[in-house]
Design a protein around this motif. Structure first.
Motif, mmCIF file in Angstrom:
data_model
loop_
_atom_site.group_PDB
_atom_site.id
_atom_site.type_symbol
_atom_site.label_atom_id
_atom_site.label_comp_id
_atom_site.label_asym_id
_atom_site.label_seq_id
_atom_site.Cartn_x
_atom_site.Cartn_y
_atom_site.Cartn_z
ATOM 1 N N ARG A 1 0.831 -1.203 0.000
ATOM 2 C CA ARG A 1 0.000 0.000 0.000
ATOM 3 C C ARG A 1 0.862 1.249 0.000
ATOM 4 O O ARG A 1 0.587 2.205 -0.721
ATOM 5 N N GLY A 2 1.925 1.252 0.811
ATOM 6 C CA GLY A 2 2.808 2.414 0.854
ATOM 7 C C GLY A 2 3.504 2.644 -0.471
ATOM 8 O O GLY A 2 3.681 3.784 -0.896
ATOM 9 N N GLU A 3 3.917 1.559 -1.131
ATOM 10 C CA GLU A 3 4.579 1.699 -2.417
ATOM 11 C C GLU A 3 3.641 2.298 -3.461
ATOM 12 O O GLU A 3 4.030 3.163 -4.243
ATOM 13 N N ARG A 4 2.402 1.852 -3.463
ATOM 14 C CA ARG A 4 1.431 2.384 -4.423
ATOM 15 C C ARG A 4 1.176 3.867 -4.170
ATOM 16 O O ARG A 4 1.089 4.666 -5.115
ATOM 17 N N LYS A 5 1.081 4.236 -2.901
ATOM 18 C CA LYS A 5 0.827 5.641 -2.588
ATOM 19 C C LYS A 5 2.053 6.497 -2.932
ATOM 20 O O LYS A 5 1.915 7.636 -3.388
ATOM 21 N N ARG A 6 3.220 5.933 -2.686
ATOM 22 C CA ARG A 6 4.432 6.680 -3.043
ATOM 23 C C ARG A 6 4.507 6.904 -4.540
ATOM 24 O O ARG A 6 4.822 7.993 -5.012
ATOM 25 N N GLU A 7 4.219 5.857 -5.315
ATOM 26 C CA GLU A 7 4.245 6.000 -6.764
ATOM 27 C C GLU A 7 3.213 7.014 -7.236
ATOM 28 O O GLU A 7 3.465 7.801 -8.154
ATOM 29 N N ALA A 8 2.033 7.000 -6.609
ATOM 30 C CA ALA A 8 1.004 7.971 -6.978
ATOM 31 C C ALA A 8 1.457 9.386 -6.668
ATOM 32 O O ALA A 8 1.227 10.318 -7.450
ATOM 33 N N ALA A 9 2.125 9.555 -5.518
ATOM 34 C CA ALA A 9 2.599 10.889 -5.153
ATOM 35 C C ALA A 9 3.679 11.374 -6.106
ATOM 36 O O ALA A 9 3.679 12.530 -6.536
ATOM 37 N N LEU A 10 4.607 10.473 -6.450
ATOM 38 C CA LEU A 10 5.672 10.858 -7.377
ATOM 39 C C LEU A 10 5.121 11.163 -8.764
ATOM 40 O O LEU A 10 5.585 12.086 -9.446
ATOM 41 N N GLU A 11 4.128 10.391 -9.194
ATOM 42 C CA GLU A 11 3.518 10.658 -10.500
ATOM 43 C C GLU A 11 2.798 12.001 -10.494
ATOM 44 O O GLU A 11 2.885 12.772 -11.457
ATOM 45 N N ALA A 12 2.112 12.288 -9.390
ATOM 46 C CA ALA A 12 1.439 13.584 -9.286
ATOM 47 C C ALA A 12 2.454 14.718 -9.253
ATOM 48 O O ALA A 12 2.238 15.787 -9.844
ATOM 49 N N LEU A 13 3.579 14.482 -8.573
ATOM 50 C CA LEU A 13 4.626 15.511 -8.523
ATOM 51 C C LEU A 13 5.199 15.754 -9.910
ATOM 52 O O LEU A 13 5.376 16.905 -10.326
#
Length: 262
Positions: free
Chosen positions: A59-71
């Motif tokens: 779950r943390g990895e998915r959220k991190r990837e989503a945050a980086l993609e949004a960034l």
């Protein structure tokens, strides 16, 4: 010594538990010290680390990837916006150049019309005939002075190029001081009309080029502006997918936390 420590940890549970506890307690400090960015705000780094350690790995990895993609989408949208703003300024400048070129065409056209009108008037006066060429040195000197003055006046008014004065003083390029002043004026007005016609044609060509460049600049500006809108909308949609408690800047600026996620 290493064998003794290893045997003690394997045979005696209490020291092993103590070593494990100490390692867990010192891990956050090690991660913070390993990150120069985190050293600037260690409290925030530790809070972020604790928050992410509580998340399941997947779950943390998915959220991190989503945050980086949004960034990444946000940064791209900002870069496209800046490019669109610059393209807009460039398009405005090209449009101003086009307007200036259009005004120059109008001025050149009017100057040519005026020169042609003067030429027609002088031709009408010359139709009655002119005296013979200068017969004495005094007459020649007077006509030479008249020619030089007429050419200087025409060049000063912008009817002739500055090079015409040099040619007249040297008696070349068709300038003949032996002609009667009426004939000299006819030659001056004919040369002026030709020069102003050439200037008008050059102004028309320059206006055409400026219009073409302004059109291309406007198309590029509109295209970039549309791309900026699309990129901004995509960045907004991606930021909405990022949980509120997960900071995009945290994911980008805290390598120590990112290392834990890996």
């Amino acid at each position: 010594m290493n064998n003794v420590v290893a045997e003690m940890l394997l045979t005696t549970p209490a020291p092993a538990a103590i070593w494990a506890t100490l390692w867990i307690l010192t891990l956050p400090a090690v991660l913070v010290l390993a990150n120069p960015e985190a050293m600037r705000n260690p409290g925030q780094a530790l809070r972020s680390l604790a928050r992410f350690l509580r998340l399941p790995v997947g779950r943390g990895e998915r959220k991190r990837e989503a945050a980086l993609e949004a960034l990444a989408a946000t940064q791209f949208a900002e870069e496209v916006r800046v490019a669109a703003d610059r393209a807009e300024l460039a398009a405005e400048r090209w449009h101003e150049r086009w307007e200036t070129a259009t005004d120059e065409v109008t001025e050149a056209w009017q100057a040519w019309l005026d020169a042609d009108a003067r030429l027609r008037v002088r031709r009408s006066a010359a139709a009655f005939g002119t005296p013979w060429s200068a017969q004495t040195p005094t007459e020649y000197a007077a006509r030479e002075r008249f020619l030089h003055k007429a050419v200087r006046t025409a060049a000063g008014n912008g009817w002739l190029p500055a090079a015409a004065v040099t040619d007249a003083l040297a008696g070349r390029a068709g300038w003949d001081a032996r002609l009667h002043p009426l004939e000299q004026e006819l030659v001056v007005f004919r040369a002026a009309a030709g020069h102003l016609r050439d200037r008008y044609e050059r102004a028309v060509a320059a206006e055409k080029t400026a219009r073409h460049d302004a059109t291309l600049a406007r198309r590029a500006s509109d295209s970039l502006r549309q791309e900026a809108w699309i990129a901004a909308a995509r960045a907004t949609d991606l930021r909405r997918l990022v949980p509120a408690r997960l900071s995009i800047t945290t994911a980008a600026n805290e390598p120590a936390v990112a290392a834990v996620w890996r």
